[in-house]
Design a protein around this motif. Structure first.
Motif, PDB file in Angstrom:
ATOM      1  N   ALA A 289       0.682  -1.039   0.117  1.00 18.44           N
ATOM      2  CA  ALA A 289       0.410  -0.001  -0.112  1.00 18.44           C
ATOM      3  C   ALA A 289       0.992   0.757  -0.108  1.00 18.44           C
ATOM      4  N   SER A 290       0.943   1.864  -0.957  1.00 15.95           N
ATOM      5  CA  SER A 290       2.100   3.024  -0.871  1.00 15.95           C
ATOM      6  C   SER A 290       1.086   4.338  -0.645  1.00 15.95           C
ATOM      7  N   ILE A 291       1.045   5.591  -0.797  1.00 13.86           N
ATOM      8  CA  ILE A 291       0.176   7.160  -0.834  1.00 13.86           C
ATOM      9  C   ILE A 291       1.778   8.300  -1.183  1.00 13.86           C
ATOM     10  N   ALA A 292       1.699   9.100  -2.294  1.00 13.81           N
ATOM     11  CA  ALA A 292       2.659   9.782  -2.380  1.00 13.81           C
ATOM     12  C   ALA A 292       2.126  10.596  -2.933  1.00 13.81           C
ATOM     13  N   VAL A 293       2.504  12.378  -2.131  1.00  9.90           N
ATOM     14  CA  VAL A 293       2.420  13.526  -2.896  1.00  9.90           C
ATOM     15  C   VAL A 293       3.100  14.270  -3.687  1.00  9.90           C
ATOM     16  N   TRP A 294       2.963  14.857  -4.698  1.00 10.75           N
ATOM     17  CA  TRP A 294       3.866  15.323  -5.269  1.00 10.75           C
ATOM     18  C   TRP A 294       3.528  16.823  -6.349  1.00 10.75           C
ATOM     19  N   GLU A 295       4.717  17.700  -6.597  1.00 12.82           N
ATOM     20  CA  GLU A 295       4.338  19.499  -6.188  1.00 12.82           C
ATOM     21  C   GLU A 295       5.357  19.524  -7.293  1.00 12.82           C
ATOM     22  N   ASP A 296       5.195  20.266  -8.785  1.00 10.29           N
ATOM     23  CA  ASP A 296       6.280  20.600  -9.585  1.00 10.29           C
ATOM     24  C   ASP A 296       7.864  19.772  -9.173  1.00 10.29           C
ATOM     25  N   GLU A 297       8.128  18.361  -9.234  1.00  8.68           N
ATOM     26  CA  GLU A 297       9.373  18.220  -9.285  1.00  8.68           C
ATOM     27  C   GLU A 297       9.527  17.502  -8.121  1.00  8.68           C
ATOM     28  N   ILE A 298       8.913  18.051  -7.122  1.00  9.06           N
ATOM     29  CA  ILE A 298       9.190  17.760  -5.489  1.00  9.06           C
ATOM     30  C   ILE A 298       8.995  16.316  -5.439  1.00  9.06           C
ATOM     31  N   LEU A 299       9.272  15.448  -4.723  1.00 13.33           N
ATOM     32  CA  LEU A 299       8.185  14.005  -3.794  1.00 13.33           C
ATOM     33  C   LEU A 299       8.078  14.674  -2.681  1.00 13.33           C
ATOM     34  N   LEU A 300       7.375  15.295  -2.534  1.00 16.56           N
ATOM     35  CA  LEU A 300       6.800  16.121  -0.888  1.00 16.56           C
ATOM     36  C   LEU A 300       6.350  15.122   0.490  1.00 16.56           C
TER      37      LEU A 300
END
Length: 241
Positions: A13-24
């Motif tokens: 199980a995996s969750i991610a948040v990505w913003e403008d070429e940055i893995l937050l």
């Protein structure tokens, strides 16, 4: 561009948040709990840790399949529900493509293999030129023996990864003649960070759908559906005998 990525296509199980070429943020767990127990609490934890306002998202990325039928349904329902509630588009990403993206910049060929049981795998074949991924063979269900034959015809080394590796490692060792290696433990399973990175590329290409339109792609029928069809066929043949 801000993307929420959700992957529950396998045991991970995996969750991610990505913003403008940055893995937050990325929260990945491979433990014996169901995705219905873990996925939403994981999302809640990530949102709290990075002060995420879900309304600020531009899109929601989700692995569309193949994979575990139950896992895909849970991930798809979660993404679809959020998309409908927030009025955000969905970026559907092929699971095997996402696995290959774990090995961005790797030389030679990348071959993800997901266990589909009965000596079958979900697989594909990819190469990288820098971070640009080229699909040599699109994701497809295939017998392990047939896959080995295809890999042995390649003109370069192969990197293998996915949950099919430990299942078929011995068989592949006996069948493969092409140079090959296995991805390291921290890169050999689904990761929402890789999903988010690939989804960002697809989003820029306009490859998104509305939450209402999105449906998972199982590639083949479930075991329950297959067994029911076999029973019905057997009953039909018995009546005709």
């Amino acid at each position: 561009m801000k993307i929420l990525a959700i992957d529950s296509s396998g045991l991970v199980a995996s969750i991610a948040v990505w913003e403008d070429e940055i893995l937050l943020a990325e929260y990945t767990m491979n433990y014996k709990k169901t995705h219905s127990q873990t996925l939403l609490p994981m999302l809640d934890d990530v949102a709290k840790m990075i002060d995420l306002d879900l309304n600020s998202l531009d899109a929601i990325a989700v692995t569309k399949g193949p994979g575990s039928f139950t896992g895909l349904r849970i991930g798809s329902a979660t993404a679809k529900g959020l998309g409908l509630a927030l009025k955000k588009p969905i970026i559907p990403v092929a699971t095997v493509d996402t696995l290959a993206y774990n090995l961005t910049y790797a030389p030679g060929y990348i071959c993800p293999i997901m266990d589909a049981r009965r000596s079958q795998v979900y697989t594909g074949l990819y190469t990288f030129e820098g971070k640009e991924m080229t699909t040599v063979m699109e994701q497809v269900p295939m017998a392990v023996t047939e896959l080995a034959e295809k890999l042995n015809q390649l003109d370069g080394p192969v990197s293998l990864l996915g949950d099919g590796v430990p299942v078929y490692e011995k068989m592949l060792g006996e069948l493969l003649t092409v140079p090959y290696s296995y991805a390291p433990a921290h890169m050999n399973r689904q990761r929402a960070g890789s999903l988010a990175a690939l989804a960002a590329v697809l989003y820029e290409r306009g490859e998104q759908v509305s939450a209402m339109e999105f449906e998972p792609d199982y590639l083949r029928v479930s075991q329950a559906e297959r067994e029911r069809a076999e029973r019905e066929q057997a009953e039909k043949e018995a009546k005709q005998a």
